[in-house]
Design a protein around this motif. Structure first.
Motif, mmCIF file in Angstrom:
data_model
loop_
_atom_site.group_PDB
_atom_site.id
_atom_site.type_symbol
_atom_site.label_atom_id
_atom_site.label_comp_id
_atom_site.label_asym_id
_atom_site.label_seq_id
_atom_site.Cartn_x
_atom_site.Cartn_y
_atom_site.Cartn_z
ATOM 1 N N ALA A 57 -0.275 -2.212 -1.408
ATOM 2 C CA ALA A 57 -0.128 -2.752 -0.052
ATOM 3 C C ALA A 57 -0.448 -1.684 0.989
ATOM 4 N N ALA A 58 0.020 -0.451 0.763
ATOM 5 C CA ALA A 58 -0.282 0.643 1.697
ATOM 6 C C ALA A 58 -1.783 0.891 1.757
ATOM 7 N N PHE A 59 -2.431 0.904 0.609
ATOM 8 C CA PHE A 59 -3.869 1.108 0.564
ATOM 9 C C PHE A 59 -4.612 -0.007 1.289
ATOM 10 N N ALA A 60 -4.203 -1.240 1.076
ATOM 11 C CA ALA A 60 -4.840 -2.375 1.741
ATOM 12 C C ALA A 60 -4.696 -2.264 3.258
ATOM 13 N N LEU A 61 -3.547 -1.806 3.722
ATOM 14 C CA LEU A 61 -3.360 -1.625 5.158
ATOM 15 C C LEU A 61 -4.273 -0.529 5.707
ATOM 16 N N LEU A 62 -4.434 0.543 4.953
ATOM 17 C CA LEU A 62 -5.337 1.604 5.387
ATOM 18 C C LEU A 62 -6.778 1.104 5.435
ATOM 19 N N ALA A 63 -7.174 0.340 4.423
ATOM 20 C CA ALA A 63 -8.536 -0.209 4.417
ATOM 21 C C ALA A 63 -8.731 -1.149 5.599
ATOM 22 N N ALA A 64 -7.723 -1.952 5.898
ATOM 23 C CA ALA A 64 -7.813 -2.865 7.043
ATOM 24 C C ALA A 64 -7.872 -2.091 8.359
ATOM 25 N N VAL A 76 0.786 3.056 10.521
ATOM 26 C CA VAL A 76 2.220 3.375 10.527
ATOM 27 C C VAL A 76 2.939 2.578 9.441
ATOM 28 N N THR A 77 2.573 1.320 9.285
ATOM 29 C CA THR A 77 3.182 0.497 8.228
ATOM 30 C C THR A 77 2.828 1.035 6.846
ATOM 31 N N ALA A 78 1.575 1.472 6.676
ATOM 32 C CA ALA A 78 1.172 2.085 5.403
ATOM 33 C C ALA A 78 1.987 3.339 5.136
ATOM 34 N N ALA A 79 2.217 4.141 6.176
ATOM 35 C CA ALA A 79 3.048 5.349 6.018
ATOM 36 C C ALA A 79 4.461 4.972 5.588
ATOM 37 N N ALA A 80 5.011 3.926 6.188
ATOM 38 C CA ALA A 80 6.360 3.482 5.810
ATOM 39 C C ALA A 80 6.398 3.049 4.348
ATOM 40 N N LEU A 81 5.348 2.363 3.893
ATOM 41 C CA LEU A 81 5.292 1.956 2.485
ATOM 42 C C LEU A 81 5.166 3.161 1.558
ATOM 43 N N LEU A 82 4.400 4.160 1.972
ATOM 44 C CA LEU A 82 4.303 5.371 1.151
ATOM 45 C C LEU A 82 5.634 6.121 1.114
ATOM 46 N N ILE A 83 6.358 6.112 2.222
ATOM 47 C CA ILE A 83 7.707 6.704 2.208
ATOM 48 C C ILE A 83 8.578 5.955 1.217
ATOM 49 N N LEU A 84 8.514 4.625 1.250
ATOM 50 C CA LEU A 84 9.272 3.817 0.292
ATOM 51 C C LEU A 84 8.895 4.174 -1.140
ATOM 52 N N SER A 85 7.601 4.375 -1.400
ATOM 53 C CA SER A 85 7.165 4.717 -2.765
ATOM 54 C C SER A 85 7.702 6.080 -3.201
ATOM 55 N N GLU A 140 -9.813 9.476 8.480
ATOM 56 C CA GLU A 140 -9.518 8.115 8.033
ATOM 57 C C GLU A 140 -10.153 7.821 6.675
ATOM 58 N N VAL A 141 -11.415 8.170 6.542
ATOM 59 C CA VAL A 141 -12.126 7.915 5.283
ATOM 60 C C VAL A 141 -11.545 8.767 4.160
ATOM 61 N N PHE A 142 -11.345 10.060 4.419
ATOM 62 C CA PHE A 142 -10.793 10.953 3.392
ATOM 63 C C PHE A 142 -9.415 10.463 2.939
ATOM 64 N N THR A 143 -8.572 10.110 3.884
ATOM 65 C CA THR A 143 -7.223 9.634 3.555
ATOM 66 C C THR A 143 -7.285 8.362 2.725
ATOM 67 N N THR A 144 -8.145 7.444 3.112
ATOM 68 C CA THR A 144 -8.269 6.180 2.378
ATOM 69 C C THR A 144 -8.753 6.426 0.956
ATOM 70 N N VAL A 145 -9.677 7.343 0.788
ATOM 71 C CA VAL A 145 -10.171 7.669 -0.551
ATOM 72 C C VAL A 145 -9.063 8.311 -1.397
ATOM 73 N N VAL A 146 -8.351 9.273 -0.829
ATOM 74 C CA VAL A 146 -7.273 9.949 -1.572
ATOM 75 C C VAL A 146 -6.208 8.937 -2.002
ATOM 76 N N VAL A 147 -5.781 8.086 -1.073
ATOM 77 C CA VAL A 147 -4.769 7.082 -1.407
ATOM 78 C C VAL A 147 -5.339 6.074 -2.405
ATOM 79 N N GLY A 148 -6.587 5.684 -2.215
ATOM 80 C CA GLY A 148 -7.210 4.719 -3.117
ATOM 81 C C GLY A 148 -7.318 5.216 -4.540
#
Length: 148
Positions: free
Chosen positions: A138-145, A82-91, A6-14
């Motif tokens: 928005a995806a990053f904010a969801l991951l942080a949340a 899951v919502t963050a993943a959907a937003l990353l797919i959109l991106s 979780e932390v690694f993913t959030t950092v990479v996306v951030g």
């Protein structure tokens, strides 16, 4: 193990979000303010460099978020992931359909081979990029949340 993912993913996306935000807000303005052909050279070099790196970063981020979504499906915040993943797919879809075609043209431009509408094309890329940055923020904010 899930916490580390979780932390690694959030950092990479951030960090990806930070790079893209910087391009949108600062780099484009800096390049536009350079005299003569310097801004164009900067754009073409940036299109080549970031065009080579960012696909791996976007897909890698999406894969990490997907793994998090599967591994953490029974934990609090799974819906946010899951919502963050959907937003990353959109991106990624936005990138492939809207930004990459323009980027592929920009990276081949020279002062002698500029199309007549080159400024409109770069402005169009910038507008699409602003929207993409909003999506990945928005995806990053969801991951942080989801971490909270």
């Amino acid at each position: 193990m899930l916490n580390a993912l979780e932390v690694f993913t959030t950092v990479v996306v951030g960090v990806m979000v930070g790079v893209e935000f910087c391009v949108a807000v600062f780099v484009s303005a800096i390049l536009a303010g350079l005299p003569g052909e310097d801004g164009l050279r900067g754009r073409t070099h940036g299109a080549r460099l970031l065009g080579a790196v960012m696909p791996f970063w976007y897909i890698g981020s999406l894969v990490l978020v997907a793994v998090w979504a599967v591994a953490g499906r029974h934990h609090d915040g799974a819906g946010l992931v899951v919502t963050a993943a959907a937003l990353l797919i959109l991106s990624v879809v936005m990138s492939i359909l809207l930004l990459v075609p323009i980027n592929n043209r920009v990276k081949t431009w020279t002062a002698d081979s500029l199309p007549a509408d080159w400024k409109q094309q770069t402005k169009r890329w910038d507008r699409f990029h602003y929207v993409r940055v909003a999506v990945i923020i928005a995806a990053f904010a969801l991951l942080a949340a989801a971490l909270a």
